[in-house]
Scaffold this active site. Structure first.
Site, PDB file in Angstrom:
ATOM      1  N   MET A   1     -34.646  13.293 -12.479  1.00  0.00           N
ATOM      2  CA  MET A   1     -34.193  13.222 -11.100  1.00  0.00           C
ATOM      3  C   MET A   1     -35.251  13.679 -10.110  1.00  0.00           C
ATOM      4  O   MET A   1     -35.090  13.474  -8.926  1.00  0.00           O
ATOM      5  CB  MET A   1     -32.948  14.082 -10.912  1.00  0.00           C
ATOM      6  CG  MET A   1     -33.175  15.569 -11.177  1.00  0.00           C
ATOM      7  SD  MET A   1     -31.679  16.541 -10.893  1.00  0.00           S
ATOM      8  CE  MET A   1     -31.606  16.463  -9.112  1.00  0.00           C
ATOM      9  N   ALA A   2     -36.315  14.303 -10.569  1.00  0.00           N
ATOM     10  CA  ALA A   2     -37.280  14.861  -9.624  1.00  0.00           C
ATOM     11  C   ALA A   2     -38.614  15.107 -10.316  1.00  0.00           C
ATOM     12  O   ALA A   2     -38.717  15.126 -11.534  1.00  0.00           O
ATOM     13  CB  ALA A   2     -36.744  16.171  -9.039  1.00  0.00           C
ATOM     14  N   VAL A   4     -41.871  17.976 -10.037  1.00  0.00           N
ATOM     15  CA  VAL A   4     -42.094  19.348  -9.566  1.00  0.00           C
ATOM     16  C   VAL A   4     -43.585  19.569  -9.374  1.00  0.00           C
ATOM     17  O   VAL A   4     -44.391  19.226 -10.239  1.00  0.00           O
ATOM     18  CB  VAL A   4     -41.516  20.383 -10.562  1.00  0.00           C
ATOM     19  CG1 VAL A   4     -41.704  21.792 -10.018  1.00  0.00           C
ATOM     20  CG2 VAL A   4     -40.047  20.113 -10.809  1.00  0.00           C
ATOM     21  N   LYS A  19     -39.684  20.940  -5.737  1.00  0.00           N
ATOM     22  CA  LYS A  19     -39.001  19.890  -6.506  1.00  0.00           C
ATOM     23  C   LYS A  19     -38.696  18.750  -5.543  1.00  0.00           C
ATOM     24  O   LYS A  19     -37.951  18.905  -4.586  1.00  0.00           O
ATOM     25  CB  LYS A  19     -37.719  20.432  -7.132  1.00  0.00           C
ATOM     26  CG  LYS A  19     -36.964  19.395  -7.967  1.00  0.00           C
ATOM     27  CD  LYS A  19     -35.658  19.958  -8.492  1.00  0.00           C
ATOM     28  CE  LYS A  19     -35.887  20.910  -9.635  1.00  0.00           C
ATOM     29  NZ  LYS A  19     -36.201  20.230 -10.893  1.00  0.00           N
ATOM     30  N   ASP A 116     -25.385  22.390 -16.547  1.00  0.00           N
ATOM     31  CA  ASP A 116     -26.451  21.811 -17.380  1.00  0.00           C
ATOM     32  C   ASP A 116     -27.245  22.933 -18.042  1.00  0.00           C
ATOM     33  O   ASP A 116     -28.476  22.974 -17.972  1.00  0.00           O
ATOM     34  CB  ASP A 116     -27.365  20.924 -16.525  1.00  0.00           C
ATOM     35  CG  ASP A 116     -28.256  20.029 -17.386  1.00  0.00           C
ATOM     36  OD1 ASP A 116     -27.969  19.896 -18.594  1.00  0.00           O
ATOM     37  OD2 ASP A 116     -29.235  19.467 -16.867  1.00  0.00           O
TER      38      ASP A 116
END
Length: 661
Positions: A1-2, A4, A19, A116
């Site tokens: 999703m990202a 960093v 992020k 998560d």
């Protein structure tokens, strides 16, 4: 999703981790909702101030690219530690899982669920940084999963499948106990170096989470104490009702197991029984009939060891517990030790018939029954005492009551907990309008709860009333930091013009500074847009009176000059500065040029002038000469009159006719 990135915060001069959300997560119109959810969850995570949580410093949107600025942890993940050290001793595994549970407990108290939990989201700093354990990415899974369907064939399951709680697979719903389940799976992996459920596909692994218990770690690593197996079983119970209610409860149980390990206890049946999640026994009202049956039948020496049932704290059912060997032996001895019967010295008579009593039984039968009755009574009494005493010990006697410390000062709370032979720990303090600063807001376990000597009572102290801080004249970023530091959530900023505060500085907040709020309430920051620009307008061709009234209403200063203009009527504006469409700020000057009308001149007297001299005189006066001959023209070349007559005022540039004779 990202992705960093390591970055430098130029405002606070520190290194941070940024992020950056992948562009595909916020491109479409529907994904604007994701960006909003992401911002809300990031702000919620920023409220978590805990040494074992990766801090969220800032959040922003750069031309549609959503990003987070977070604490940079230089080191490795728990996954790397598992790869290098597992299987590891129980004490080491519990030392690693304890800070994770401490972070999760703080989140659960704040109403946040991680969703998560996995080794990749547990960061461990380098040795030179103290080897501190920190949990990252709180709330991000919720931001992604808010509109996601949790099915096997459509959408995705949020969270790595190896750590998914069964209810997430079946129902798609998560609460704090889903984080507890994931932490239990991580503990299993630390102890064994293996994941409890493996499969060729994620669906196969998810199926096993739903239909198979996590096996005891000792099945892979012999020598692990039974109470450690029981701890893992409790945390990973498929029925979430049997799991600890949140990470704080599991942390309390981890402390108990750690104390047992520190004392070198190889086996603690009492602790194992307390932690075991399942009850595998008959109803308690069957116990008396079972005991009577046991007492009425003589057990052979090879009979299986008798069992009884005792209640387990925190569990809805009971499990079989072996009777102490001494009781078992005593039962056998009392059954066997019947008074010996006299034996005849010689062989019995060959045809001696049995002597029958009135009831049809002989004396021997009566003797056996008369001796058997007291023995059975003693056995029944022994069993009843053993069961009752064991139940009293396991279910009540060995426990003590946690003291009630809510509302007390820190010093009083410490004294009360220590006097109860318990240990005290302090959670992050919280703001509470109803509890004075420094007093206890809550305690876990609560007052009156049953605890064992040496257990830990976690106390949360009050920071007092939550008052909106004064942030005027700060930058917007600094104001956000101030508000989040007191557990307030920052809403959308409000822009307002100010004649006294520079642009981008904070004017105040809504609610205002000094207002009393509750933790988690939203505060909006009012940011200065600088001085309000004022439209000057277009005034050319309009009267001075119109312009004066309008510009005074706009708090602009009017400055006028006059000029002759043969084409613009007197009192009408010829030009302006600044030009139409421009802006000025309050009390700034607007200059207007106002027409005085045409310039008037007097027709000079040129009678008896020569023609050329007369024409020059008229031109010098700003007039235009025009020659005309009189009716009685004689050719002398002298001017006899003008039209208009001499001395008349006419607009400069007007034509004057001279008549010549």
């Amino acid at each position: 999703m990202a992705s960093v990135h390591e970055a430098h915060d130029v405002r606070l001069d520190r290194t941070v981790a940024v992020k950056i959300m992948h562009a595909g997560l916020s491109d479409s119109d529907s994904d604007h909702d994701f960006a909003d959810r992401f911002v809300r969850e990031a702000r919620a995570a920023a409220r978590l101030s805990h040494p074992n949580v990766v801090a969220v410093y800032d959040q922003g949107d750069d031309d549609g690219t959503v990003f987070l600025a977070m604490e940079l942890v230089s080191g490795h993940t728990l996954r790397d530690t598992i790869a290098k050290e597992s299987p590891m001793p129980p004490a080491r595994a519990l030392a690693l899982i304890e800070p994770v549970l401490s972070a999760l407990a703080a989140a659960h108290r704040a109403g946040l669920i991680h969703r998560d939990v996995k080794p990749e989201n547990v960061l461990i700093s380098d040795e030179q940084s103290g080897g501190q354990v920190k949990v990252a990415d709180f709330g991000l899974a919720k931001a992604i999963s808010a509109d996601t369907q949790h099915t096997a064939t459509q959408g995705v399951l949020i969270g790595t499948v190896s750590y998914l709680a069964p209810e997430l697979v079946v129902e798609g719903r998560a609460d704090a106990r889903a984080d507890v389940y994931a932490a239990g799976v991580m503990l299993y992996e630390l102890l064994t170096g293996e994941k409890p459920h493996e499969g060729e596909t994620p669906i196969a692994v998810a199926y096993k989470h739903v239909h198979h218990d996590v096996p005891p770690p000792s099945a892979l690593v012999p020598g692990i104490p039974p109470y450690v197996d029981a701890l893992v079983a409790r945390a990973t119970a498929r029925d979430r009702a049997l799991r600890p209610a949140d990470a704080g409860v599991l942390l309390h149980q981890v402390h108990r197991v750690s104390h047992a390990l520190d004392r070198g206890v190889r086996d603690d049946p009492e602790l194992t029984l307390d932690l075991a999640p399942h009850l595998l026994t008959r109803e308690r009202d069957d116990l008396d009939s079972d005991a009577a049956l046991f007492a009425d039948q003589r057990l052979p020496r090879d009979h299986p060891e008798p069992t009884t049932t005792l209640p387990v704290l925190g569990a809805p059912t009971t499990r079989p517990v072996p009777l102490p060997p001494r009781i078992d032996q005593r039962v056998d001895q009392r059954v066997d030790q019947r008074p010996p019967q006299a034996q005849p010295s010689g062989p019995p008579p060959r045809h001696q018939p049995p002597r029958v009593g009135p009831t049809g039984s002989g004396p021997a039968g009566r003797s056996r029954r008369s001796r058997r009755g007291p023995v059975l009574l003693v056995v029944a009494l022994v069993l009843a005492l053993a069961v009752g005493g064991g139940a009293f010990w396991y279910g009540w006697a060995r426990y003590t009551a946690a003291p009630t410390v809510v509302g007390e000062s820190r010093a009083v709370a410490i004294a009360a907990v220590e006097d109860a032979d318990l240990q005290i720990a302090f959670a992050e303090p919280v703001y509470d309008s109803d509890v004075p600063e420094g007093a206890v807001v809550s305690a876990d376990p609560a007052g009156g709860a049953q605890v064992l000597p040496g257990d830990v009572v976690t106390v949360t102290l009050s920071l007092g009333k939550l008052i909106v801080p004064e942030v005027r004249d700060l930058t917007e970023d600094a104001a956000q930091d101030e508000l989040m530091a007191v557990q307030l959530e920052v809403g959308e900023s409000i822009g307002r013009y100010s004649e006294t505060v520079a642009a981008d500085s904070v004017l105040g907040t809504v609610p205002k500074a000094g207002a009393e709020l509750s933790s988690g309430d939203t505060v909006q920051i009012v940011v200065s847009l600088g001085r309000r620009p004022i439209k000057v307008g277009s005034w050319v061709g309009k009267t001075l009176e119109e312009a004066t009234a309008a510009l005074e209403r706009r708090n602009l200063v009017l400055q006028t000059t006059e000029a002759f203009d043969a084409e613009v009527p007197q009192g009408t504006i010829i030009s302006q500065d600044p030009a139409p469409g421009s802006t000025r700020f309050r009390d700034e000057v607007v200059s207007l040029v106002v027409s005085k009308g045409p310039e008037m001149v007097e027709v000079p007297r040129v009678n008896l002038f020569g023609v050329e001299a007369a024409e020059q005189a008229l031109r010098d006066a700003g007039l235009v000469p025009q020659r005309s001959e009189e009716d009685d023209y004689y050719g002398l070349g002298f001017v006899v009159r003008t039209d208009p007559e001499a001395g008349t005022s006419v607009p400069k540039g007007s034509t004057v006719t001279i008549y010549v004779v």
